[in-house]
Design an enzyme around this catalytic site. Sequence first.
Site, PDB file in Angstrom:
ATOM      1  N   ASP A   1       0.868  -1.165   0.000  1.00 29.12           N
ATOM      2  CA  ASP A   1       0.000   0.000   0.000  1.00 29.12           C
ATOM      3  C   ASP A   1       0.914   1.226   0.000  1.00 29.12           C
ATOM      4  O   ASP A   1       2.027   1.191   0.530  1.00 29.12           O
ATOM      5  CB  ASP A   1      -0.909  -0.003   1.228  1.00 29.12           C
ATOM      6  CG  ASP A   1      -2.128   0.880   1.037  1.00 29.12           C
ATOM      7  OD1 ASP A   1      -2.162   1.651   0.071  1.00 29.12           O
ATOM      8  OD2 ASP A   1      -3.058   0.801   1.868  1.00 29.12           O
ATOM      9  N   CYS A   2       0.439   2.296  -0.600  1.00 28.26           N
ATOM     10  CA  CYS A   2       1.340   3.415  -0.906  1.00 28.26           C
ATOM     11  C   CYS A   2       1.969   4.006   0.355  1.00 28.26           C
ATOM     12  O   CYS A   2       1.254   4.390   1.292  1.00 28.26           O
ATOM     13  CB  CYS A   2       0.601   4.469  -1.703  1.00 28.26           C
ATOM     14  SG  CYS A   2       0.089   3.845  -3.316  1.00 28.26           S
TER      15      CYS A   2
END
Length: 813
Positions: free
Chosen positions: A324-325
């Site tokens: 996830d970023c």
Amino acid sequence: MERGMTVVVAVNDPGRPSLELPLPSFHRFQSTVFARTPAAIFPQVSVYCVRSNSRCHLSTRLDVSNFVFCNKSLPLEARAKDLVDRMSLSEKTQQLGNSAAGVPRLGLPSYEWWSEALHGVTSSGRGTHFDQAVPGGTSFPTVILSAASFNASLWKNMGQVVSTEARALYNLGRAGLTYWSPNINVIRDPRWGRVMETPGEDPFVVGTYAVNYVRGLQDIEGQENPKDLNSRPLKVSSCCKHYAAYDVDHWYGVDRRGFDARVAEQDMLETFLRPFEMCVKEGDASCVMCSFNKINGIPACADPRLLKETIRGDWGLRGYIVSDCDSVQVIVENNKWLGDSPEGGVAQAMKAGLDLDCGWPYLSYYSNYTLNATKIGRIKEADIDKALINLYVLLMRVGYFDGSPSFKSLGKDDICADVHIELAAQAAREGIVLLKNDNATLPLSSNTFKNLALVGPHANATEVMIGNYAGPACRYISPIDGFSAFAKVQYAMGCADVACASGSLMTPAMDLAKNADATIIIVGLDLSIEAEGRDRVDFFLPGHQTHLVNEVANVAKGPVILVVMASGTIDISFAKDNPKIKAILWVGYPGQEGGRAIADVVYGKYNPGGKLPVTWYPADYVDQLPLTSMQLRPDDELGYPGRTYKFYNGSTVYPFGYGLSYTQFMHQITTKVNSIDVKLKSRQYCRDLSYEEGEYTTPQCAAVLVSDMSCDKQFEFEVDVEVRNTGSVDGSDVVIVYSRPPRGVARTHSKQVIGFERVFVPKGQTQNVKFVFNACKSLMVVERNGYSLLPSGIHSIIVNDDEASTPIQVNIH
């Protein structure tokens, strides 16, 4: 590339002039001339676009005819390895972030991995954009409402439409081929701000949604099961997220970036991991995204047991694992895990099995620190090679290198097509749940109810109907638009907005209700109350909304219908118990066609058949246990009532699986399942099972370990359910089948969903629904020690809310 900029296509030949194009024209040039495909298609031209001082360079002097990675006759892994082997270490490290730089000297273009397609292609990710030429795409209802349809074929059809539009956008130079969807986190607690994105609280239902939506996105007809699944062509790539035990965003100062989810192994296996296992093993998802949070002290994106051992080892992922970023950055800067440097954090993640690092809004940690991490000996270059091979094999499978002839004709006409828009409307209709219908008030007749009062903060909803990770949509059909097709509509907001901080606008709404044939009140929440990064703190309607509903209902001349537009779990006991409010509908966030779907249900053009995919708890639930407590089972010492229908032991406003219809259905189990005999072989042993204190006769052999069993057809059993429509209206019914473990088994579920089917039954007729179950999956319990066991004793098979049941005896010899 920035929108509105001019792109210069420069040929590496002094005798040839450069070509300057506005960005939209360049995208058309890209798609028509070389279709954004690397040089394998044009042996004398390296077809790529690299950003360099705001210019795109198209080289015509690169001979790639001898590049092995361009040879389509070779295995994909050999081709990917050849490509990676040709790169320098520095070039390799620049391909490990979501914004991969490409390698111009090899004809490899830059690529943006991050695109989103949660319930339609959206501009949320960096890889997709819309403009005047293509202003929007089909926006389906948010996932929680589509899940309420309990219609697996609908979920797959939605995925097929979304991937068709994705391929069309790719051909038009406006999207990539890798989509980080769906979100399949189980709703442990409905205070979580991202409830709208997920399919509900039951892990089997969530997993079934994942399997079908992923299959819809990825599968190419006729190529679903080739001999070599590792090279199976894909329409687009789908990514199941967020792995794992992620369902806290921001709650009273507790933020997802620092949250440590303390999860028992029993809950991890039984609830949090099961949808992801189904997504990978049954859906053949080509990507899994790991989450921000720590799990029992270890960051999810740096845990080799979760990534390398489980996803890739036990489940056999054919694809890549992405963070996830900013998750790798979070490991270092927020969690300060192991006190590591950026290079150390990168090394921990890559060694755990993380292939790609998403960074937002800047370059990823992988792109910034992997080179130095290798130089100082924290990472082997072979680890980088392995990650890149996983990535490039995937890009070859989606046709990025060789093209996909079957999709090359897709274009603008395949985006927002009429059939797609109609499916979005149908998805909303099928998901809408009828919660109350006193005296069969609904459906309204257009001959009788010709003048409507439409009031409430969502009565003229447009963009709010598509929720988050959405849009822009093809169009928006508001409730005013929808009801105007059936009656004359007069509208008053009643509240300035969802917050409804003042009651100053209530009088006009009350005045309309005094004279209308019927009054529709549309209330609820929006992204200011529940969203990514924003968890809820209560289960009430915001501000003065409850007061608005009561005041309008008190003065209304005709019947009052309450419509709740929200992810779910709002304590509307006041309306449920108010005799002046004749009917209640929950409509989630119903997508671009929401207003049409709501009106179709209210006026009987469609008979509602949705069922709640999440429990609606009373308001005091939030006072009994914190959102940050991960346990699902009740705890008498702490006063915790448990979570989800499987473990919750308190009262509800509406239970999981609840939903009414304009007709009546009866259910009967027509098959009799007698027993399943398990004969232990050598090296198979009886296992202990925890039992509650009480008058129970515990079997001599309590249970057998599921992993020791063959789980083949000898352990299958059939359940045939007869569904009879005893009312006067055609309708669709959702048949939910549960299993209940033998009496006395301690600390296990009260029941669990093992199958479901949505079936249409004309009035006065009967339909038979056949289910085939395997005892290993459908009768299994997870013991506290993490063992998955098949208990001996009398299990129960239940249809819907205990309407019909049958016993099944498991004997272990």
